[in-house]
Design a protein around this motif. Sequence first.
Motif, short mmCIF file in Angstrom:
data_model
loop_
_atom_site.label_atom_id
_atom_site.label_comp_id
_atom_site.label_asym_id
_atom_site.label_seq_id
_atom_site.Cartn_x
_atom_site.Cartn_y
_atom_site.Cartn_z
N GLY A 45 22.10 114.55 -25.27
CA GLY A 45 21.38 115.87 -25.04
C GLY A 45 22.05 116.73 -24.17
O GLY A 45 21.46 117.84 -24.01
N PHE A 46 23.22 116.52 -23.47
CA PHE A 46 23.69 117.49 -22.68
C PHE A 46 24.52 118.52 -23.33
O PHE A 46 25.05 118.42 -24.73
N ASP A 47 24.60 119.54 -22.85
CA ASP A 47 25.20 120.90 -23.75
C ASP A 47 26.77 120.97 -23.09
O ASP A 47 27.12 121.06 -21.74
N VAL A 48 27.52 120.40 -23.93
CA VAL A 48 29.08 120.41 -23.84
C VAL A 48 29.59 121.62 -23.17
O VAL A 48 30.50 121.45 -22.29
N LYS A 49 29.24 122.83 -23.79
CA LYS A 49 29.96 123.91 -23.15
C LYS A 49 29.59 124.11 -21.90
O LYS A 49 30.54 124.66 -20.96
N ILE A 50 28.26 123.81 -21.25
CA ILE A 50 27.90 123.88 -20.09
C ILE A 50 28.71 122.84 -19.15
O ILE A 50 29.18 123.15 -18.13
N LEU A 51 28.73 121.64 -19.75
CA LEU A 51 29.62 120.77 -18.92
C LEU A 51 31.07 121.22 -18.72
O LEU A 51 31.37 120.85 -17.59
N ARG A 52 31.66 121.56 -19.77
CA ARG A 52 32.89 122.11 -19.63
C ARG A 52 32.92 123.14 -18.44
O ARG A 52 34.19 123.22 -17.45
N LYS A 53 32.17 124.02 -18.44
CA LYS A 53 32.03 125.18 -17.30
C LYS A 53 31.75 124.67 -16.15
O LYS A 53 32.59 124.91 -14.99
N ILE B 97 38.54 111.84 -23.06
CA ILE B 97 37.81 112.94 -22.50
C ILE B 97 36.76 113.54 -23.76
O ILE B 97 35.64 113.75 -23.20
N LYS B 98 37.59 113.49 -24.92
CA LYS B 98 36.60 113.87 -25.78
C LYS B 98 35.60 113.01 -26.16
O LYS B 98 34.49 113.60 -26.55
N GLU B 99 36.02 111.75 -26.24
CA GLU B 99 34.68 110.67 -26.38
C GLU B 99 33.63 110.83 -25.28
O GLU B 99 32.41 110.71 -25.72
N VAL B 100 33.92 111.10 -24.01
CA VAL B 100 33.15 111.25 -23.05
C VAL B 100 32.13 112.38 -23.23
O VAL B 100 30.80 112.33 -23.24
N TYR B 101 32.68 113.55 -23.40
CA TYR B 101 31.93 114.93 -24.17
C TYR B 101 30.91 114.37 -25.21
O TYR B 101 29.99 114.86 -25.20
N ALA B 102 31.56 113.76 -26.14
CA ALA B 102 30.76 113.58 -27.23
C ALA B 102 29.63 112.54 -26.95
O ALA B 102 28.30 112.83 -27.59
N GLY B 103 29.97 111.63 -26.07
CA GLY B 103 28.59 110.67 -25.59
C GLY B 103 27.57 111.69 -24.88
O GLY B 103 26.52 111.49 -24.83
N ALA B 104 28.07 112.57 -23.96
CA ALA B 104 27.20 113.40 -23.17
C ALA B 104 26.17 114.44 -24.19
O ALA B 104 25.14 114.36 -24.16
N LYS B 105 26.96 114.60 -25.32
CA LYS B 105 26.33 115.54 -26.22
C LYS B 105 25.34 114.71 -26.98
O LYS B 105 24.24 115.15 -27.33
N ALA B 106 25.55 113.54 -27.35
CA ALA B 106 24.81 112.65 -28.00
C ALA B 106 23.39 112.20 -27.22
O ALA B 106 22.34 112.05 -28.07
#
Length: 88
Positions: A44-52, A33-42
């Motif tokens: 340009g997605f805002d990880v904080k918003i994705l988590r929300k 899951i951490k890697e998927v969030y890192a990929g999304a951040k890479a």
Amino acid sequence: MVQAGGVAGEQLRSYIERIERLEEEKKGIAEDIKEVYAGAKAVGFDVKILRKVVAIRKMDQADRQEQEALLEVYLHAIEGGQIPEPTE
């Protein structure tokens, strides 16, 4: 079955080992899951918003509507009865 103090040793060992295996799997999934969030951040997605968004999607519709209504009420209360218009 060996019992120590009234506890079935083999049965207890089986539960403990199963829990340990599941904990390892959980750790691996958390890393994924951490890697998927890192990929999304890479990209340009805002990880904080994705988590929300993920948290909101987990809620049932009634809880979600209640939370949104309370948020609006609270914002209205702290902003003196005025909810500011979104800026463009």
